[in-house]
Write a protein that holds these residues in place. Structure first.
Motif, PDB file in Angstrom:
ATOM      1  N   ILE A   1      -0.381  -3.219  -6.346  1.00 25.67           N
ATOM      2  CA  ILE A   1      -1.500  -4.112  -5.962  1.00 25.67           C
ATOM      3  C   ILE A   1      -0.974  -5.406  -5.404  1.00 25.67           C
ATOM      4  O   ILE A   1      -0.064  -5.902  -6.267  1.00 25.67           O
ATOM      5  CB  ILE A   1      -2.403  -4.582  -7.190  1.00 25.67           C
TER       6      ILE A   1
ATOM      7  N   SER B   1      -8.896  -6.248   3.866  1.00 24.30           N
ATOM      8  CA  SER B   1      -9.852  -4.809   3.887  1.00 24.30           C
ATOM      9  C   SER B   1      -9.106  -3.700   4.355  1.00 24.30           C
ATOM     10  O   SER B   1      -9.484  -2.769   4.371  1.00 24.30           O
ATOM     11  CB  SER B   1     -11.180  -5.144   4.891  1.00 24.30           C
ATOM     12  N   GLU B   2      -7.927  -3.846   4.768  1.00 21.14           N
ATOM     13  CA  GLU B   2      -6.885  -2.627   5.367  1.00 21.14           C
ATOM     14  C   GLU B   2      -6.338  -1.789   4.182  1.00 21.14           C
ATOM     15  O   GLU B   2      -6.078  -0.817   4.498  1.00 21.14           O
ATOM     16  CB  GLU B   2      -5.782  -3.313   6.202  1.00 21.14           C
ATOM     17  N   SER B   3      -6.337  -2.415   2.979  1.00 21.88           N
ATOM     18  CA  SER B   3      -5.974  -1.608   1.744  1.00 21.88           C
ATOM     19  C   SER B   3      -6.868  -1.658   0.655  1.00 21.88           C
ATOM     20  O   SER B   3      -7.173  -2.818   0.419  1.00 21.88           O
ATOM     21  CB  SER B   3      -4.612  -1.973   1.380  1.00 21.88           C
ATOM     22  N   ASN B   4      -7.195  -0.886  -0.030  1.00 11.66           N
ATOM     23  CA  ASN B   4      -8.045  -0.681  -1.384  1.00 11.66           C
ATOM     24  C   ASN B   4      -7.108  -1.456  -2.498  1.00 11.66           C
ATOM     25  O   ASN B   4      -7.524  -1.493  -3.584  1.00 11.66           O
ATOM     26  CB  ASN B   4      -8.498   0.492  -1.777  1.00 11.66           C
ATOM     27  N   LEU B   5      -5.831  -1.590  -2.246  1.00  6.83           N
ATOM     28  CA  LEU B   5      -4.906  -2.075  -2.991  1.00  6.83           C
ATOM     29  C   LEU B   5      -4.607  -3.810  -3.132  1.00  6.83           C
ATOM     30  O   LEU B   5      -4.007  -4.239  -3.641  1.00  6.83           O
ATOM     31  CB  LEU B   5      -3.296  -1.615  -3.111  1.00  6.83           C
ATOM     32  N   THR B   6      -5.210  -4.137  -1.908  1.00  7.60           N
ATOM     33  CA  THR B   6      -5.135  -5.764  -1.668  1.00  7.60           C
ATOM     34  C   THR B   6      -6.222  -6.486  -1.806  1.00  7.60           C
ATOM     35  O   THR B   6      -7.404  -6.099  -1.550  1.00  7.60           O
ATOM     36  CB  THR B   6      -4.717  -6.027  -0.045  1.00  7.60           C
ATOM     37  N   PHE B   7      -6.262  -7.561  -2.735  1.00 13.74           N
ATOM     38  CA  PHE B   7      -7.314  -8.334  -3.011  1.00 13.74           C
ATOM     39  C   PHE B   7      -6.894  -9.758  -2.619  1.00 13.74           C
ATOM     40  O   PHE B   7      -5.991 -10.318  -2.846  1.00 13.74           O
ATOM     41  CB  PHE B   7      -7.534  -8.341  -4.557  1.00 13.74           C
TER      42      PHE B   7
ATOM     43  N   HIS C   1       0.966  -1.286  -0.096  1.00 10.98           N
ATOM     44  CA  HIS C   1       0.107   0.052  -0.075  1.00 10.98           C
ATOM     45  C   HIS C   1       0.838   1.320   0.050  1.00 10.98           C
ATOM     46  O   HIS C   1       0.628   2.381  -0.914  1.00 10.98           O
ATOM     47  CB  HIS C   1      -0.839   0.033   1.276  1.00 10.98           C
TER      48      HIS C   1
END
Length: 91
Positions: free
Chosen positions: A53, A66-72, A48
């Motif tokens: 990503i 859920s802690e990062s909008n770049l982690t899936f 992040h």
């Protein structure tokens, strides 16, 4: 370019390996997280910071994702799916 960097199952090493892979030493476009949620947590934070990503293929703890909008997250039902992802990326 694909490459693997060992994290030696160490929180410090996973952070360093993630930074190396995403910065000038590795320059990866995206990263694949380590084997467990506890290590993926540190990889996700570093990814992040670096704006990369991170695909968390085996992290089962929702908070890690859920802690990062770049982690899936991807929760495969069997190890063969993890191997299929790795083969697809390396080919």
């Amino acid at each position: 370019m694909a490459g693997w960097i060992s994290d030696h199952s160490s929180y410090e090493q996973v952070t360093n390996a993630t930074a190396h892979a995403s910065r000038d030493g590795g320059g990866s476009d995206f990263l694949i997280g380590p084997f467990c949620s506890s290590l993926t947590k540190y990889a996700a934070k570093q990814a992040h910071v670096d704006g990369k990503i991170l695909i968390a293929t085996t992290a089962a703890t929702p908070a890690v994702i859920s802690e990062s909008n770049l982690t899936f997250g991807v929760l495969p039902p069997q190890i063969k799916n993890v191997r299929a992802v790795a083969r697809a990326i390396l080919s």
